[in-house]
Design a protein around this motif. Structure first.
Motif, PDB file in Angstrom:
ATOM      1  N   GLU A  26       0.828  -1.205   0.000  1.00  0.00           N
ATOM      2  CA  GLU A  26       0.000   0.000   0.000  1.00  0.00           C
ATOM      3  C   GLU A  26       0.865   1.260   0.000  1.00  0.00           C
ATOM      4  O   GLU A  26       0.551   2.242  -0.667  1.00  0.00           O
ATOM      5  CB  GLU A  26      -0.946   0.025   1.212  1.00  0.00           C
ATOM      6  N   THR A  27       1.948   1.239   0.751  1.00  0.00           N
ATOM      7  CA  THR A  27       2.852   2.386   0.800  1.00  0.00           C
ATOM      8  C   THR A  27       3.548   2.563  -0.544  1.00  0.00           C
ATOM      9  O   THR A  27       3.668   3.680  -1.056  1.00  0.00           O
ATOM     10  CB  THR A  27       3.898   2.198   1.916  1.00  0.00           C
ATOM     11  N   LEU A  28       4.006   1.460  -1.115  1.00  0.00           N
ATOM     12  CA  LEU A  28       4.676   1.527  -2.410  1.00  0.00           C
ATOM     13  C   LEU A  28       3.723   2.016  -3.495  1.00  0.00           C
ATOM     14  O   LEU A  28       4.109   2.771  -4.383  1.00  0.00           O
ATOM     15  CB  LEU A  28       5.249   0.167  -2.772  1.00  0.00           C
ATOM     16  N   ASP A  29       2.475   1.596  -3.406  1.00  0.00           N
ATOM     17  CA  ASP A  29       1.474   2.043  -4.366  1.00  0.00           C
ATOM     18  C   ASP A  29       1.257   3.551  -4.253  1.00  0.00           C
ATOM     19  O   ASP A  29       1.067   4.234  -5.254  1.00  0.00           O
ATOM     20  CB  ASP A  29       0.168   1.285  -4.130  1.00  0.00           C
ATOM     21  N   PHE A  30       1.312   4.079  -3.041  1.00  0.00           N
ATOM     22  CA  PHE A  30       1.167   5.515  -2.817  1.00  0.00           C
ATOM     23  C   PHE A  30       2.328   6.286  -3.478  1.00  0.00           C
ATOM     24  O   PHE A  30       2.120   7.366  -4.040  1.00  0.00           O
ATOM     25  CB  PHE A  30       1.127   5.802  -1.315  1.00  0.00           C
ATOM     26  N   TYR A  31       3.536   5.737  -3.411  1.00  0.00           N
ATOM     27  CA  TYR A  31       4.710   6.396  -3.966  1.00  0.00           C
ATOM     28  C   TYR A  31       4.917   6.123  -5.454  1.00  0.00           C
ATOM     29  O   TYR A  31       5.836   6.665  -6.056  1.00  0.00           O
ATOM     30  CB  TYR A  31       5.972   5.981  -3.206  1.00  0.00           C
ATOM     31  N   PHE A  52      13.794  -0.786 -10.115  1.00  0.00           N
ATOM     32  CA  PHE A  52      12.982  -0.901  -8.909  1.00  0.00           C
ATOM     33  C   PHE A  52      11.495  -0.935  -9.253  1.00  0.00           C
ATOM     34  O   PHE A  52      10.750  -1.768  -8.749  1.00  0.00           O
ATOM     35  CB  PHE A  52      13.286   0.252  -7.946  1.00  0.00           C
ATOM     36  N   VAL A  53      11.062  -0.036 -10.119  1.00  0.00           N
ATOM     37  CA  VAL A  53       9.643   0.008 -10.516  1.00  0.00           C
ATOM     38  C   VAL A  53       9.271  -1.275 -11.259  1.00  0.00           C
ATOM     39  O   VAL A  53       8.199  -1.847 -11.027  1.00  0.00           O
ATOM     40  CB  VAL A  53       9.340   1.261 -11.360  1.00  0.00           C
ATOM     41  N   GLU A  54      10.154  -1.762 -12.136  1.00  0.00           N
ATOM     42  CA  GLU A  54       9.871  -3.014 -12.849  1.00  0.00           C
ATOM     43  C   GLU A  54       9.745  -4.177 -11.877  1.00  0.00           C
ATOM     44  O   GLU A  54       8.809  -4.979 -11.976  1.00  0.00           O
ATOM     45  CB  GLU A  54      10.980  -3.304 -13.849  1.00  0.00           C
ATOM     46  N   ASP A  55      10.672  -4.284 -10.928  1.00  0.00           N
ATOM     47  CA  ASP A  55      10.602  -5.360  -9.938  1.00  0.00           C
ATOM     48  C   ASP A  55       9.349  -5.246  -9.088  1.00  0.00           C
ATOM     49  O   ASP A  55       8.690  -6.244  -8.799  1.00  0.00           O
ATOM     50  CB  ASP A  55      11.840  -5.337  -9.035  1.00  0.00           C
ATOM     51  N   LEU A  56       9.021  -4.043  -8.696  1.00  0.00           N
ATOM     52  CA  LEU A  56       7.807  -3.797  -7.921  1.00  0.00           C
ATOM     53  C   LEU A  56       6.578  -4.229  -8.698  1.00  0.00           C
ATOM     54  O   LEU A  56       5.683  -4.891  -8.167  1.00  0.00           O
ATOM     55  CB  LEU A  56       7.720  -2.306  -7.576  1.00  0.00           C
ATOM     56  N   ALA A  57       6.542  -3.908  -9.962  1.00  0.00           N
ATOM     57  CA  ALA A  57       5.387  -4.241 -10.800  1.00  0.00           C
ATOM     58  C   ALA A  57       5.239  -5.746 -10.962  1.00  0.00           C
ATOM     59  O   ALA A  57       4.127  -6.272 -10.930  1.00  0.00           O
ATOM     60  CB  ALA A  57       5.533  -3.571 -12.162  1.00  0.00           C
ATOM     61  N   VAL A  58       6.339  -6.445 -11.129  1.00  0.00           N
ATOM     62  CA  VAL A  58       6.264  -7.886 -11.365  1.00  0.00           C
ATOM     63  C   VAL A  58       6.037  -8.662 -10.068  1.00  0.00           C
ATOM     64  O   VAL A  58       5.246  -9.603 -10.036  1.00  0.00           O
ATOM     65  CB  VAL A  58       7.553  -8.377 -12.067  1.00  0.00           C
ATOM     66  N   LYS A  59       6.681  -8.266  -8.998  1.00  0.00           N
ATOM     67  CA  LYS A  59       6.623  -9.033  -7.756  1.00  0.00           C
ATOM     68  C   LYS A  59       5.330  -8.867  -6.980  1.00  0.00           C
ATOM     69  O   LYS A  59       4.936  -9.745  -6.239  1.00  0.00           O
ATOM     70  CB  LYS A  59       7.793  -8.665  -6.847  1.00  0.00           C
ATOM     71  N   ASN A  60       4.654  -7.743  -7.121  1.00  0.00           N
ATOM     72  CA  ASN A  60       3.479  -7.495  -6.300  1.00  0.00           C
ATOM     73  C   ASN A  60       2.189  -7.874  -7.014  1.00  0.00           C
ATOM     74  O   ASN A  60       1.728  -8.980  -6.897  1.00  0.00           O
ATOM     75  CB  ASN A  60       3.456  -6.037  -5.826  1.00  0.00           C
ATOM     76  N   THR A  61       1.628  -6.964  -7.739  1.00  0.00           N
ATOM     77  CA  THR A  61       0.364  -7.249  -8.409  1.00  0.00           C
ATOM     78  C   THR A  61       0.393  -6.675  -9.810  1.00  0.00           C
ATOM     79  O   THR A  61       1.167  -5.778 -10.117  1.00  0.00           O
ATOM     80  CB  THR A  61      -0.824  -6.608  -7.666  1.00  0.00           C
ATOM     81  N   GLU A  62      -0.466  -7.197 -10.642  1.00  0.00           N
ATOM     82  CA  GLU A  62      -0.590  -6.650 -11.990  1.00  0.00           C
ATOM     83  C   GLU A  62      -1.067  -5.205 -11.947  1.00  0.00           C
ATOM     84  O   GLU A  62      -0.731  -4.413 -12.798  1.00  0.00           O
ATOM     85  CB  GLU A  62      -1.583  -7.475 -12.793  1.00  0.00           C
ATOM     86  N   ASN A  63      -1.880  -4.871 -10.944  1.00  0.00           N
ATOM     87  CA  ASN A  63      -2.408  -3.512 -10.868  1.00  0.00           C
ATOM     88  C   ASN A  63      -1.306  -2.476 -10.773  1.00  0.00           C
ATOM     89  O   ASN A  63      -1.403  -1.412 -11.364  1.00  0.00           O
ATOM     90  CB  ASN A  63      -3.366  -3.367  -9.690  1.00  0.00           C
ATOM     91  N   ILE A  64      -0.255  -2.780 -10.039  1.00  0.00           N
ATOM     92  CA  ILE A  64       0.859  -1.840  -9.931  1.00  0.00           C
ATOM     93  C   ILE A  64       1.532  -1.684 -11.284  1.00  0.00           C
ATOM     94  O   ILE A  64       1.869  -0.578 -11.696  1.00  0.00           O
ATOM     95  CB  ILE A  64       1.847  -2.269  -8.837  1.00  0.00           C
TER      96      ILE A  64
END
Length: 105
Positions: A26-31, A52-64
């Motif tokens: 949730e915090t990462l989504d805010f940023y 970092f953004v690519e890893d965040l997008a792949v590791k968490n959810t498709e929505n990100i």
């Protein structure tokens, strides 16, 4: 976010992004809007933030990942944007991540 924006050292950037990666989704989504903007505009640490953004997008959810694509697409489609080409490349990279992510499901 302020320190990520102000740092000029790739080592410090890696440290800050590593600390940020330990935050809840949730915090990462805010940023996410700020991270996407920095990934496009920070020339000396572009790869660090983009990865970092690519890893965040792949590791968490498709929505990100989809939100990242929408945010960066705004810059990529703006004909007067200074970072249009960099944003377009970043969008293409994120789209490739979505396709790869969908194919593994």
């Amino acid at each position: 976010m302020r320190f990520i924006n102000e740092t000029k050292s790739p080592a410090v950037m890696d440290y800050l992004l590593n600390k940020l990666s330990k935050e809840p989704t949730e915090t990462l989504d805010f940023y996410l809007p700020s991270l996407c903007y920095l990934a496009i505009t920070k020339s000396h640490c572009f790869i660090n933030i983009q990865n970092f953004v690519e890893d965040l997008a792949v590791k968490n959810t498709e929505n990100i990942c989809l939100r990242s694509i929408l945010l960066v697409s705004a810059w990529a489609e703006d004909k007067d944007a200074l970072y249009r080409l960099k944003a377009k490349k970043f969008v293409d990279t994120l789209k490739a991540e979505v396709i790869g992510f969908d194919l593994t499901m």
